[in-house]
Scaffold this motif. Structure first.
Motif, PDB file in Angstrom:
ATOM      1  N   GLY A 191      23.951  14.429 -41.504  1.00 18.61           N
ATOM      2  CA  GLY A 191      22.778  15.293 -41.499  1.00 18.61           C
ATOM      3  C   GLY A 191      23.079  16.767 -41.642  1.00 18.61           C
ATOM      4  O   GLY A 191      22.181  17.602 -41.552  1.00 18.61           O
ATOM      5  N   LYS A 192      24.333  17.119 -41.875  1.00 19.98           N
ATOM      6  CA  LYS A 192      24.724  18.517 -41.961  1.00 19.98           C
ATOM      7  C   LYS A 192      25.128  18.874 -43.391  1.00 19.98           C
ATOM      8  O   LYS A 192      26.078  18.311 -43.938  1.00 19.98           O
ATOM      9  CB  LYS A 192      25.880  18.802 -41.006  1.00 19.98           C
ATOM     10  N   ALA A 193      24.393  19.811 -43.979  1.00 18.61           N
ATOM     11  CA  ALA A 193      24.668  20.197 -45.357  1.00 18.61           C
ATOM     12  C   ALA A 193      26.045  20.820 -45.505  1.00 18.61           C
ATOM     13  O   ALA A 193      26.705  20.658 -46.542  1.00 18.61           O
ATOM     14  CB  ALA A 193      23.595  21.179 -45.825  1.00 18.61           C
ATOM     15  N   GLU A 194      26.496  21.523 -44.456  1.00 23.23           N
ATOM     16  CA  GLU A 194      27.809  22.178 -44.556  1.00 23.23           C
ATOM     17  C   GLU A 194      28.947  21.160 -44.634  1.00 23.23           C
ATOM     18  O   GLU A 194      29.997  21.415 -45.253  1.00 23.23           O
ATOM     19  CB  GLU A 194      28.037  23.133 -43.390  1.00 23.23           C
ATOM     20  N   THR A 195      28.756  19.981 -44.013  1.00 20.43           N
ATOM     21  CA  THR A 195      29.782  18.931 -44.099  1.00 20.43           C
ATOM     22  C   THR A 195      29.896  18.430 -45.536  1.00 20.43           C
ATOM     23  O   THR A 195      31.004  18.231 -46.055  1.00 20.43           O
ATOM     24  CB  THR A 195      29.433  17.757 -43.167  1.00 20.43           C
ATOM     25  N   ALA A 196      28.742  18.227 -46.167  1.00 22.51           N
ATOM     26  CA  ALA A 196      28.739  17.772 -47.556  1.00 22.51           C
ATOM     27  C   ALA A 196      29.352  18.820 -48.478  1.00 22.51           C
ATOM     28  O   ALA A 196      30.118  18.491 -49.396  1.00 22.51           O
ATOM     29  CB  ALA A 196      27.317  17.454 -47.979  1.00 22.51           C
ATOM     30  N   GLU A 197      29.043  20.088 -48.241  1.00 27.98           N
ATOM     31  CA  GLU A 197      29.597  21.151 -49.073  1.00 27.98           C
ATOM     32  C   GLU A 197      31.115  21.220 -48.935  1.00 27.98           C
ATOM     33  O   GLU A 197      31.836  21.382 -49.933  1.00 27.98           O
ATOM     34  CB  GLU A 197      28.975  22.492 -48.700  1.00 27.98           C
ATOM     35  N   ALA A 198      31.617  21.067 -47.731  1.00 22.43           N
ATOM     36  CA  ALA A 198      33.067  21.095 -47.513  1.00 22.43           C
ATOM     37  C   ALA A 198      33.748  19.935 -48.242  1.00 22.43           C
ATOM     38  O   ALA A 198      34.837  20.101 -48.807  1.00 22.43           O
ATOM     39  CB  ALA A 198      33.367  21.035 -46.022  1.00 22.43           C
ATOM     40  N   LEU A 199      33.099  18.769 -48.245  1.00 26.52           N
ATOM     41  CA  LEU A 199      33.675  17.624 -48.947  1.00 26.52           C
ATOM     42  C   LEU A 199      33.736  17.885 -50.443  1.00 26.52           C
ATOM     43  O   LEU A 199      34.743  17.573 -51.098  1.00 26.52           O
ATOM     44  CB  LEU A 199      32.867  16.362 -48.645  1.00 26.52           C
ATOM     45  N   MET A 200      32.683  18.473 -50.996  1.00 32.06           N
ATOM     46  CA  MET A 200      32.688  18.773 -52.431  1.00 32.06           C
ATOM     47  C   MET A 200      33.788  19.775 -52.775  1.00 32.06           C
ATOM     48  O   MET A 200      34.472  19.638 -53.796  1.00 32.06           O
ATOM     49  CB  MET A 200      31.320  19.299 -52.864  1.00 32.06           C
ATOM     50  N   LYS A 201      33.950  20.765 -51.938  1.00 30.95           N
ATOM     51  CA  LYS A 201      34.965  21.784 -52.215  1.00 30.95           C
ATOM     52  C   LYS A 201      36.383  21.279 -52.014  1.00 30.95           C
ATOM     53  O   LYS A 201      37.343  21.928 -52.435  1.00 30.95           O
ATOM     54  CB  LYS A 201      34.715  23.014 -51.330  1.00 30.95           C
TER      55      LYS A 201
END
Length: 496
Positions: free
Chosen positions: A203-213
């Motif tokens: 549920g955390k957008a920052e977790t998804a962004e870190a995975l993409m990066k």
């Protein structure tokens, strides 16, 4: 005597028939020529065209040719808009990649607001083959070249199935040996965009962004001065990633010519390149249309765009219908291969419908089977078959639970821009991971209109009275009931 009379009559009949036949032939030929030119722009004298006919015929031929090529190359010009939008907002091919939230503040054809986007923009003419090393995890990605043709899926819908792996994308015509252990993608252009998303399972957008990066990108033949790519946010108000400013004027053809000049020819487009050459767009030659041709090309852009809008929002194909007792349509007509290719032909109608509304092609996006990546239903009419009106308020009843292994959402779009509707609410989606995550019971009612019904503010999207709108109902990880008819959303119903 009787014999002589008989012969005389026979001779007279023969001569009469012969004369009549000649007269009839003359009249028929004359009538045929007259009929072929009556009430027409085309006149032929003695079988030859008049000066006016010559002009009209060539104007008509060039206009028809231009309309057809406009529709055929629209996906390429559209993706050129996305490419330029990235570069205009700080992206540098191979070096600086993009992060974007799907919001109403940018012009993007039918994006979703469920997950962040990462745009990895490559130009293979600089370094040659590029490696995309993906870690294990809930990543969903697809790469399309600048012809907006499918290259490969990566992550959950790709060959690595979310387990991670090394992928390599090679330039057109690349013949060198590729090391073992790579999943290989082969584009038709040197320039391409890899659209990357990560599911925010916590549920955390920052977790998804870190995975993409955490995805690593580098040349197969890495130079000594290679530096890790950096990232830039594209969440800028007014940023435009579409061809909207070009699609109905001469700039459309200028952008298409630029693409033709800069990229290698796609052998599959050979016939269409021949059509473009007749319009003055040919690789290796300048594009300088005279006043006559410029007028024809601008007229073709207007007509071609109008035809595509009609096909998109007034589809006549019977296979557009999802359920006979509902107004919902398939956003994309059925092509499990993700490339609009049937056994015997390319379905240009389906291709045009999809790319007028949306961007990117992929088997995972189009496949209608349980467990497929996602599905999209297009809604633009109410339960009485009337187009959705921004001045009215509608209710949409969604049965619960929705058959989605991952998540689902309803996003609405301005039909003029095909981008998320921009209102004072600054919101265009209702999502199972966010606004609707706590909804329980047998169904949930969603509302759409200029003002929220009392007590419904959290399940309402604002619309504009002077604009029509349409929606995509998306299901990610759709399950069998989404396909077999045992589960269906309601239609939009006007609330008086």
């Amino acid at each position: 005597m009787r014999t002589k009379i008989y012969l005389s009559v026979l001779l007279w009949c023969f001569l009469f028939a012969s004369c009549t036949q000649k007269k009839t032939e003359n009249v028929t030929a004359s009538d045929s020529e007259s009929n072929s030119t009556a009430n027409s722009e085309f006149e032929f004298v003695g079988g030859y065209p008049t000066e006016a006919t010559i002009k009209n015929a060539y104007d008509e031929a060039d206009l028809n040719r231009a309309i057809q090529t406009y529709r055929f190359f629209y996906p390429s010009v559209s993706f050129a808009g996305t490419w330029e939008g990235n570069l205009n907002n700080g992206v540098v091919p191979n070096k600086t990649f993009a992060i974007l939230d799907g919001t109403p503040n940018q012009l993007v054809f039918t994006p979703n607001s469920d997950t962040k986007y990462a745009g990895l923009v490559f130009d293979l003419s600089e370094y040659g083959p590029m490696v995309v090393d993906v870690p294990p995890g809930p990543l969903m990605s697809v790469a399309n070249d600048l012809n907006q043709l499918y290259i490969m899926d990566i992550g959950l819908p790709g060959p690595d199935k979310g387990k991670g792996g090394k992928h390599i994308i090679v330039p057109p015509g690349y013949t060198a040996k590729i090391p073992a252990g790579y999943f290989v993608g082969k584009p038709t252009t040197n320039r391409l965009i890899l659209m990357l998303r990560a599911l925010p399972l916590d549920g955390k957008a920052e977790t998804a962004e870190a995975l993409m990066k955490s995805v690593k990108v580098y040349p197969l033949n890495k130079p000594a001065d290679w530096k890790e790519p950096t990232w830039v946010s594209l969440n800028k108000k007014g940023a435009d990633f579409t061809p909207l400013s070009w699609e109905n004027n001469i700039k459309y053809w200028e952008k298409l010519n630029d693409l033709i000049q800069k990229e290698p020819a796609n052998p599959a487009y050979r016939i269409m390149y021949g059509e473009l050459a007749e319009l003055g767009i040919e690789k290796g030659k300048p594009f300088n249309p005279d006043a006559r041709m410029k007028a024809i090309l601008e007229k073709a852009a207007l007509k071609g765009n109008a035809i595509m809008r009609v096909q998109s929002f007034a589809d006549r194909r019977p296979d557009r219908i999802v359920w006979k007792d509902r107004q919902w349509e398939w956003a994309v007509l059925h092509y499990a291969n993700g490339t609009f290719d049937t056994e015997n032909y390319t379905d240009l109608y389906a291709r045009e419908k999809w790319f007028y509304q949306a961007q990117v092609e992929s088997p995972a996006m189009f496949n209608r089977a349980p467990g497929a990546g996602s599905l999209y239903w297009l809604g633009m009419k109410d339960n009485n078959g009337k187009y959705l009106d921004g001045s009215k308020t509608y209710k949409l009843t969604v049965p619960l639970p929705v058959p989605a292994k991952l998540f689902w959402s309803v996003t609405i779009y301005d039909n003029a821009t095909r981008s998320e509707i921009l209102t004072n609410q600054n919101k265009a989606a209702l999502r199972s991971m966010f606004e609707l995550k706590d909804k329980k019971g047998s169904s949930v009612e969603l509302y759409f209109g200029p003002k929220a019904p009392t007590g419904k503010e959290n399940v309402w999207i604002q619309t504009l009275p002077d604009k029509g709108w349409f929606t995509y109902f998306r299901i990610y990880g759709p399950e069998a009931p989404a396909f077999n008819g045992s589960w269906k959303p309601g239609d939009f119903e006007e609330v008086k």
